[in-house]
Design a protein around this motif. Structure first.
Motif, PDB file in Angstrom:
ATOM      1  N   SER A 186       1.013  -1.144   0.014  1.00  0.00           N
ATOM      2  CA  SER A 186      -0.070   0.150   0.110  1.00  0.00           C
ATOM      3  C   SER A 186       0.918   1.190   0.023  1.00  0.00           C
ATOM      4  N   SER A 187       2.136   1.331   0.250  1.00  0.00           N
ATOM      5  CA  SER A 187       2.994   2.176   0.155  1.00  0.00           C
ATOM      6  C   SER A 187       3.352   2.851  -1.378  1.00  0.00           C
ATOM      7  N   LYS A 188       2.957   2.179  -2.323  1.00  0.00           N
ATOM      8  CA  LYS A 188       2.950   2.579  -3.645  1.00  0.00           C
ATOM      9  C   LYS A 188       4.537   2.535  -4.137  1.00  0.00           C
ATOM     10  N   TRP A 189       5.507   2.017  -3.597  1.00  0.00           N
ATOM     11  CA  TRP A 189       7.008   2.160  -3.979  1.00  0.00           C
ATOM     12  C   TRP A 189       7.337   0.979  -5.126  1.00  0.00           C
ATOM     13  N   SER A 190       8.046   1.288  -6.040  1.00  0.00           N
ATOM     14  CA  SER A 190       8.370   0.396  -6.976  1.00  0.00           C
ATOM     15  C   SER A 190       9.744   0.409  -7.404  1.00  0.00           C
ATOM     16  N   PRO A 191      10.531  -0.809  -7.636  1.00  0.00           N
ATOM     17  CA  PRO A 191      10.044  -2.022  -7.274  1.00  0.00           C
ATOM     18  C   PRO A 191       9.736  -2.530  -5.901  1.00  0.00           C
ATOM     19  N   ARG A 192       9.025  -3.412  -5.616  1.00  0.00           N
ATOM     20  CA  ARG A 192       8.811  -3.691  -4.228  1.00  0.00           C
ATOM     21  C   ARG A 192      10.089  -4.480  -3.663  1.00  0.00           C
ATOM     22  N   LEU A 193      10.909  -3.847  -2.774  1.00  0.00           N
ATOM     23  CA  LEU A 193      11.750  -4.536  -2.019  1.00  0.00           C
ATOM     24  C   LEU A 193      11.347  -5.254  -0.766  1.00  0.00           C
ATOM     25  N   ASN A 194      12.142  -6.163  -0.327  1.00  0.00           N
ATOM     26  CA  ASN A 194      11.906  -6.623   1.061  1.00  0.00           C
ATOM     27  C   ASN A 194      12.307  -5.737   2.104  1.00  0.00           C
ATOM     28  N   HIS A 195      11.838  -6.303   3.490  1.00  0.00           N
ATOM     29  CA  HIS A 195      12.321  -5.437   4.521  1.00  0.00           C
ATOM     30  C   HIS A 195      13.585  -5.069   4.822  1.00  0.00           C
ATOM     31  N   PHE A 196      14.467  -6.087   4.448  1.00  0.00           N
ATOM     32  CA  PHE A 196      15.909  -5.864   4.632  1.00  0.00           C
ATOM     33  C   PHE A 196      16.446  -4.933   3.794  1.00  0.00           C
ATOM     34  N   GLU A 197      16.013  -5.011   2.434  1.00  0.00           N
ATOM     35  CA  GLU A 197      16.455  -4.037   1.324  1.00  0.00           C
ATOM     36  C   GLU A 197      16.083  -2.831   1.754  1.00  0.00           C
ATOM     37  N   TYR A 198      14.697  -2.431   2.104  1.00  0.00           N
ATOM     38  CA  TYR A 198      14.216  -1.130   2.285  1.00  0.00           C
ATOM     39  C   TYR A 198      15.010  -0.673   3.600  1.00  0.00           C
ATOM     40  N   ARG A 199      15.277  -1.301   4.453  1.00  0.00           N
ATOM     41  CA  ARG A 199      16.005  -0.481   5.526  1.00  0.00           C
ATOM     42  C   ARG A 199      17.413  -0.224   4.969  1.00  0.00           C
ATOM     43  N   ARG A 200      18.008  -1.052   4.254  1.00  0.00           N
ATOM     44  CA  ARG A 200      19.229  -0.784   3.678  1.00  0.00           C
ATOM     45  C   ARG A 200      19.308   0.548   2.932  1.00  0.00           C
ATOM     46  N   LEU A 201      18.414   0.683   2.098  1.00  0.00           N
ATOM     47  CA  LEU A 201      18.215   1.939   1.274  1.00  0.00           C
ATOM     48  C   LEU A 201      18.020   3.069   2.249  1.00  0.00           C
ATOM     49  N   LEU A 202      17.546   3.089   3.282  1.00  0.00           N
ATOM     50  CA  LEU A 202      17.016   4.175   4.232  1.00  0.00           C
ATOM     51  C   LEU A 202      18.337   4.479   4.962  1.00  0.00           C
ATOM     52  N   GLY A 203      19.095   3.374   5.347  1.00  0.00           N
ATOM     53  CA  GLY A 203      20.379   3.451   6.110  1.00  0.00           C
ATOM     54  C   GLY A 203      21.493   4.272   5.455  1.00  0.00           C
ATOM     55  N   ASN A 204      21.560   4.574   4.125  1.00  0.00           N
ATOM     56  CA  ASN A 204      22.319   5.357   3.430  1.00  0.00           C
ATOM     57  C   ASN A 204      21.767   5.987   2.290  1.00  0.00           C
ATOM     58  N   LEU A 205      20.723   6.785   2.561  1.00  0.00           N
ATOM     59  CA  LEU A 205      20.082   7.579   1.511  1.00  0.00           C
ATOM     60  C   LEU A 205      20.886   8.587   0.876  1.00  0.00           C
ATOM     61  N   THR A 206      21.041   8.304  -0.188  1.00  0.00           N
ATOM     62  CA  THR A 206      22.006   9.238  -1.070  1.00  0.00           C
ATOM     63  C   THR A 206      20.992  10.235  -2.015  1.00  0.00           C
TER      64      THR A 206
END
Length: 764
Positions: free
Chosen positions: A308-328
């Motif tokens: 429901s959060s509308k993001w694409s492609p759909r990441l898994n939980h661990f990948e999304y946390r990795r993305l936020l941990g080093n947002l460039t």
């Protein structure tokens, strides 16, 4: 370069779903393997054909991806989980969300509505953890909640939250633990950009990567970008929105956006997040919707992997946390097509900080296994080191392999003690202390967050007293005054960067988390005190305070408010000129009015002298003179009344023009109203001219009568109190008429300027 898996070396790692790949320099820099798979089969996608396409799922590794077949009306999204189960809307059930729950009926775009039949009175579900429905008296829980009333989180989940579509969040702990609870040492903190003082570090960039012209409106206190060609342009967020944003997981990014062109549809890439080699995008609105034209609307995006959060492609939980941990990168689309303009304001990223305040229960506190320590298990415990240092806190911690069983640097693995320390003179690294019982052994300080320590002289007691530079607090958990960062989130403290434009010894010069300068002096302003305040000019970065920012010496009535050029020259309003905009030229429609009023004032002054002569000479009352002066007073009062009416009309018109410009677009009817009002101004000007001309004739006749009967008037006394209002009041009325004429001249300039600007806005 194209490679075939069957013929060449195994650099094409396509998980058996493709036989060809192409070379990609960007992928090489990100992963170390620059070959990207093409033509992925089995409904897969990605650089290695490693994930399923949206709307597909994989039951076992290596298998092809199967279609989810989620019901288009009953499911929250086309995506399903690893078992092929779709996420259903309220009141909907079934693996594919194609059936209404018991007690519900009429499947539609909003789910199933509750039927007229009453459910069991024993159904008292926790609204935070349930889907607001129950079956035979049993609550229907969200995906990550459990309990008879759906009142608690499942194992390895935490923070029951009604706003979370899954109910609870999975424990993260950098992948080292699956046991966590909500932390009690963090409070809510919002990272914002309100554009009240300037651009705040935002900029514009084309989709191709080239810079775009970014503009800030001091009047409306928002930012905007105008397009001249069809290529999309994006608003690019500054550094305070980037970096380690783990504490924003499961929270929201929101902003106000307005587009000045109608009929534009959102794209899949309206909001872009990039980090740690990952990239997700989302549209402003659902597919098929049209962006509102000329209306500011708040858009909100939840930062998690839920469908429901509308993001694409759909990441898994661990990948999304990795993305936020080093947002460039954080990009927000500004323009949609040629000659469109997008406006943005009130950008807010919900986050948290390690300080007292309103609790932030979405921040986790992990139960770490052996070998790890820290609130998020982000550090290796003493005696352990990172197996892959380049991956930071995501790396597995392994035992040190120092000779003699000594400890090592947790990041590099370099040994500090044991048989490798053979001399009598050595020092322990920061965060460790020299054990007095074993002079050649370094032990980790019993302090949190990497805090340093010392041993009490002559004893064995260890005291935690050495924070990293700029850090403060019992556990070095926040930055000291004059520094900013977030030590608890692995953002080291660094000095405030205010360009020397704050008091050296003052408290609270900059925000301890974002680094925004809060107490600029020397008439400077901006995020880093790097520009002059409104109404000042100069070089804010000059070393000498006398050369920094000086006040603009501009006439307040004739110049643009709080503005002057970088060299101090004033920006004049229409109708004003001169170095300080102090010289004015009234609009043509007021020239004759002002001239006549000046002449009228001169004649009244002459009449005042005649009154003085009459009063000095004594004698009887002059009924004829009194009657004529009564007419003069009535005419002057009529002029004054119309002047006041015109002044009210001016103010009303200025208010309407301001409202029109605030709306961003104007209608033709309002423009017609402006033209009619300006015409009325000219008409009243003509009436002024005629009435003043008649008054002048009346006064001229009065003066001639006085000349002809000069001898008689020597014996006539007309007390001033007998005259209608007194001669002083005549003079005051005339002076007031002149003041209003000058005021109307300036108002007319402002009205004309506003009308032209509003008409130009409407045409745009």
């Amino acid at each position: 370069i194209t490679r075939d898996v069957s013929l060449l070396s195994p650099v094409c790692e396509c998980n058996g779903m493709s036989r060809q790949c192409v070379f990609d320099w960007h992928l090489l820099r990100e992963t170390g393997n620059g070959f990207r798979c093409v033509g992925c089969q089995g409904n897969t996608e990605g650089a290695r054909c490693e994930r399923c396409k949206p709307g597909f799922f994989r039951q076992r590794g290596g298998d092809c991806c199967l279609p989810c077949h989620c019901h288009p009306r009953g499911s929250l999204s086309p995506q399903c989980d690893s078992e092929g189960r779709c996420s259903c809307k309220p009141g909907v059930m079934g693996k594919r969300c194609d059936q209404c729950q018991p007690g519900f009926e009429s499947l539609s775009e909003v789910g199933c509505r509750r039927s007229g039949r009453l459910l069991s009175p024993r159904c008292e579900c926790d609204p935070a953890g349930s889907t607001q429905g129950c079956v035979s008296g049993h609550c229907v829980c969200k995906a990550s909640t459990t309990g008879e009333r759906c009142e608690r989180c499942k194992q390895n989940f935490y923070n029951l939250d009604a706003r979370n579509p899954a109910g609870c969040s999975p424990c993260f702990c950098y992948g080292h633990s699956a046991v966590c609870v909500s932390a009690d040492n963090h409070s809510i903190y919002n990272i914002t950009s309100t554009f009240q003082q300037g651009a705040e570090g935002w900029r514009g960039v084309h989709a191709s990567g080239s810079p775009a012209h970014f503009q800030w409106s001091p009047r409306h206190q928002d930012a905007f970008i105008a397009a001249r060609r069809s290529e999309p342009i994006y608003f690019v967020a500054p550094a305070k929105f980037l970096g380690n944003q783990q504490l924003s997981y499961g929270q929201t990014l929101s902003f106000d956006y307005r587009l000045d062109r109608g009929g534009r549809q959102p794209s899949p890439h309206d909001v872009v997040l990039e980090g740690d080699g990952l990239r997700v995008t989302a549209p402003f609105l659902a597919q098929g919707k049209v962006l509102p034209c000329g209306v500011s609307q708040t858009y909100t995006f939840r930062l998690d992997e839920h469908p429901s959060s509308k993001w694409s492609p759909r990441l898994n939980h661990f990948e999304y946390r990795r993305l936020l941990g080093n947002l460039t990168a954080l990009w927000i689309r500004a323009t949609f097509g040629e000659y469109s303009t997008g406006y943005i304001d009130n950008v807010t990223l919900v986050s948290a900080q390690p300080m007292a305040g309103v609790p932030a229960p979405w921040v986790e506190h992990c139960e770490c296994p052996v070998g790890y320590q820290g609130q998020f298990c982000e550090r290796c415990a003493p005696g352990y080191r990172r197996d892959v240092p380049g991956t930071g806190p995501f790396s597995v911690c392994v035992l040190c392999n120092c000779q003699g069983g000594g400890i090592c640097d947790p990041d590099t693995g370099e040994c500090y003690s044991g048989d490798e320390n053979v001399g009598n003179s050595f020092s322990c690294p920061f965060g460790f202390y020299r054990d007095p019982r074993q002079p050649h052994d370094c032990r980790a300080c019993p302090c949190s967050n990497g805090q340093g320590c010392t041993v009490v002289p002559g004893g064995e007691e260890v005291i935690c007293d050495h924070c990293p530079p700029g850090a403060a607090g019992a556990n070095c958990e926040y930055c000291a005054d004059g520094y900013f960062g977030d030590p608890a989130a692995a953002r080291p403290c660094q000095p405030c960067q205010c360009n020397g434009n704050v008091e050296p010894n003052a408290v609270g010069n900059c925000d301890r988390l974002t680094g925004e300068c809060l107490k600029c002096i020397y008439n400077t302003a901006g995020f880093y005190c790097d520009r002059c305040k409104d109404g000042f000019f100069g070089n804010p970065l000059a070393p000498d305070p006398a050369d920094k920012c000086r006040a603009c010496a501009c006439n307040s009535a004739g110049s643009e408010p709080l503005k002057c050029a970088s060299d101090g020259s004033c920006i004049c309003k229409p109708g004003f000129e001169g170095p300080n905009c102090e010289e004015s030229e009234c609009p043509a429609c007021y020239d004759q009015v002002k001239a006549q009023v000046d002449l009228y004032l001169q004649q009244l002054a002459e009449l005042e002298l005649l009154f003085s002569d009459v009063q000095a000479g004594g004698g009887a009352e002059s009924q004829e003179l009194e009657g004529r002066m009564q007419l003069a007073e009535e005419m002057l009062r009529t002029i004054l009344g119309e002047a006041l009416s015109l002044q009210a009309s001016d103010r009303s018109l200025e208010s309407r023009v301001a409202r029109m410009k605030g709306q961003g677009s104007s209608s033709q009817s309002l423009l017609d109203e402006i033209k009619a009002t300006v015409g009325r101004l000219r008409s009243l000007g003509s009436q002024y001219e005629g009435q003043v001309r008649e008054t002048r004739k009346l006064l001229e006749r009065a003066r001639l009568d006085l000349d002809h009967s000069g001898a008689a008037l020597r014996w006539v006394t007309i007390p001033v109190s007998k005259l209608p209002g007194g001669s002083n009041q005549f003079l005051m009325l005339a002076q007031e008429a002149l003041r209003l004429a000058n005021s109307h001249a300036q108002a007319a300039s402002s009205v004309d300027q506003g009308a032209r600007a509003a008409e130009e806005d409407a045409r745009r």
